[in-house]
Design an enzyme around this catalytic site. Structure first.
Site, PDB file in Angstrom:
ATOM      1  N   LYS A  17       0.849  -1.203   0.000  1.00 49.65           N
ATOM      2  CA  LYS A  17       0.000   0.000   0.000  1.00 49.65           C
ATOM      3  C   LYS A  17       0.882   1.250   0.000  1.00 49.65           C
ATOM      4  O   LYS A  17       1.882   1.299   0.715  1.00 49.65           O
ATOM      5  CB  LYS A  17      -0.887  -0.025   1.243  1.00 49.65           C
ATOM      6  CG  LYS A  17      -1.855   1.142   1.365  1.00 49.65           C
ATOM      7  CD  LYS A  17      -2.672   1.022   2.652  1.00 49.65           C
ATOM      8  CE  LYS A  17      -3.698   2.114   2.794  1.00 49.65           C
ATOM      9  NZ  LYS A  17      -4.464   2.008   4.062  1.00 49.65           N
ATOM     10  N   SER A  71      -9.380   1.989   3.407  1.00 47.44           N
ATOM     11  CA  SER A  71      -8.576   2.701   2.447  1.00 47.44           C
ATOM     12  C   SER A  71      -7.586   1.827   1.677  1.00 47.44           C
ATOM     13  O   SER A  71      -7.068   2.240   0.642  1.00 47.44           O
ATOM     14  CB  SER A  71      -7.786   3.789   3.167  1.00 47.44           C
ATOM     15  OG  SER A  71      -6.957   3.206   4.170  1.00 47.44           O
ATOM     16  N   SER A 111      -9.372  -0.401   7.714  1.00 49.50           N
ATOM     17  CA  SER A 111      -8.940  -0.348   6.315  1.00 49.50           C
ATOM     18  C   SER A 111      -8.281  -1.593   5.749  1.00 49.50           C
ATOM     19  O   SER A 111      -7.959  -1.621   4.558  1.00 49.50           O
ATOM     20  CB  SER A 111      -8.011   0.840   6.102  1.00 49.50           C
ATOM     21  OG  SER A 111      -8.778   2.001   6.007  1.00 49.50           O
TER      22      SER A 111
END
Ligand code: GLN
Length: 488
Positions: free
Chosen positions: A78, A153, A177
């Site tokens: 990420k 996210s 997330s």
């Protein structure tokens, strides 16, 4: 042999060790699939094709002498975690072009174990969001239905695993997330205990909540990643020095073992009006299956659950407003043209932060301001303690908690546009564990009538990750929801 991208992490590990294929073949297949699907999915913000292939060749050249657990296996990270040879944007224009000079500890440990970082994945700006729609670089699409969000996210990482671009990926979970996108995308995702994985090299959002977690296709794959990246780190003062039950050993001992006598609590507060009926039914069905496997299931209460959402949306923005003060146009990324230093700050921040980030900075600054500190921040801290105590009390009666991961399945892109509260409500089942700092895993337990995956959550006491892996693994041995894949 299935095509290379179909292989799970463990299958890649075994195949490489047995010399059935090369790292070059795996990395090349991953890059080809990414190139074919990126136009419709947009899971990545940066793809490191050349360096990944080069590392694969080096891995093949070295061979398997003294095999490292992830030797030659491609993974994705990420884009809120730093990798020294790659850009790090946190999904924000304020970090466009920034190249960090160092690698996050969690990533470094995976690389030291042989993993090859193939790219950085899309995220809501500074990890603030539940849909990846707040990324400044465009939305990521859910592979089960590209008109829907992947959750967030860590949406890019969840999609990278669900769409079989990589066998595993790192995400971060501050309020859900990892668990929520895992559930929206039909993959397995872990949020570890706060402090179990070093946050060094993670671009901070809410420092008392931020956890680095992992996505994989099964409990086994996630356990392998977790085991490698977890553990004390001198570079993060909140990382915990505590011996760990090796998850892979505990999974190994789980082979053929039942969960007879394990006490699983189902919190009544997690089955609420307004949630999607199928999420409720499938979660209840999975719990019934755990009961069939020998667990003792009972209803429990976490009475302060309803305060988690307001508490989180005071504390997380408060911490974010302090953490994001460092992005001022001087130290990192682009700088706005201005006549004075003060104006450089105002203009750069005004131009480069997106609307959700700006909203959180304002909320947080307000909650921390002199006249309101006690009323908001102080009260929220007290309520956080009550939420944590709920879990402590519950874990005196039960070994694990089982509950839905999200109130709905993946929603349409744009469904919550202009309605931040509706977006915040998506986190209602993941926030309490984040506030309490306990670990949670989310894994697929079925589909709704539109063919969208449904995920369930298991929560354990602090440092109980091995239990989460074990029960999920036992469930995954008798079900095949986690093996279903989107047709793309
Ligand atoms: N959706 C939550 C938020 O917007 C959680 C985000 C996260 O875990 N990074 O803050």
């Amino acid at each position: 042999m299935p095509s290379f991208t179909e292989l799970s992490l463990i299958e890649m590990q075994t195949g490489l060790r047995e010399g059935r294929f090369s790292s070059h073949e795996l990395v090349e297949a991953a890059l080809e699939r990414i190139a074919a699907l990126e136009p419709s999915l947009h899971a990545f913000l940066h793809i490191a094709a050349d360096s990944a292939l080069k590392q694969a060749d080096e891995a093949d050249h070295k061979g398997m002498a003294g095999p490292l657990p992830l030797h030659g296996i491609p993974i994705a990270i990420k884009d809120v975690l730093t990798v020294d040879s790659m850009p790090a944007t946190a999904g924000s224009k304020i970090l466009e072009g920034f190249r960090p000079p160092y690698t996050a500890t969690a990533v470094k440990r995976l690389q030291d174990a042989g993993a090859i970082v193939i790219g950085k994945t899309n995220t809501d700006e500074f990890a603030m969001g539940s849909s990846t729609e707040h990324s400044a670089y465009g939305v990521t699409h859910n592979p089960w239905d590209p008109s829907r969000v992947p959750g967030g996210s860590s949406g890019g990482s969840a999609v990278a695993v669900a769409a079989r671009l990589v066998p595993a990926a790192l995400g971060t979970d501050t309020g859900g997330s990892v668990r929520q996108p895992a559930s929206f995308c039909g993959v397995t995702g872990l949020k570890p205990t706060y402090g179990r994985v070093s946050r060094y090299g993670l671009i901070a959002f809410g420092s008392s909540l931020d956890c680095i977690g992992a996505f994989g296709r099964s409990s086994e794959d996630v356990a392998l990643i977790f085991e490698i990246m977890a553990g004390w780190d001198a570079l993060d003062a909140t990382s915990v020095e505590k011996p760990m039950v090796s998850p892979s050993t505990s999974l190994h001992s789980a082979q053929g073992e039942s969960i007879r006598g394990m006490r699983i609590g189902v919190p009544q507060e997690y089955f609420i009006e307004g949630m999607q009926a199928e999420v409720q039914t499938r979660t209840r069905a999975a719990i019934a299956q755990l009961e069939d496997l020998g667990a003792e299931v009972s209803e429990i209460s976490l009475p302060h659950t309803e305060y988690a959402l307001p508490v989180y949306y005071i504390l997380a923005p408060a911490e974010a407003s302090a953490n994001l003060a460092r992005f001022d146009g001087v130290r990192y990324g682009p700088r706005a043209e201005a006549d004075s230093l003060r104006e450089v700050f105002f203009k750069t921040r005004g131009q480069k932060f997106g609307p959700e980030v700006t909203r959180r900075i304002m909320l947080g600054t307000y909650a921390l301001s002199a006249g309101y500190y006690d009323a908001y921040y102080g009260q929220a801290q007290k309520a956080r303690t009550l939420i944590k105590q709920d879990f402590e009390n519950a874990f005196e009666q039960v070994d694990l908690i089982a509950c839905p991961a999200t109130p709905t399945t993946a929603f349409e892109i744009g469904a919550h546009k202009g309605d931040p509260l509706a977006m915040y409500l998506e986190d209602v089942f993941t926030l309490p564990a984040s506030l309490a700092g306990v670990p949670g895993i989310s894994f697929p337990v079925g589909f709704d009538n539109q063919g969208l995956p449904i995920g369930m959550q298991l929560l354990a006491p602090h440092f109980g990750e091995d239990l989460l892996f074990k029960v999920t693994h036992i469930y995954q041995q008798v079900t095949d929801w986690h093996k279903r894949k989107p047709e793309i």
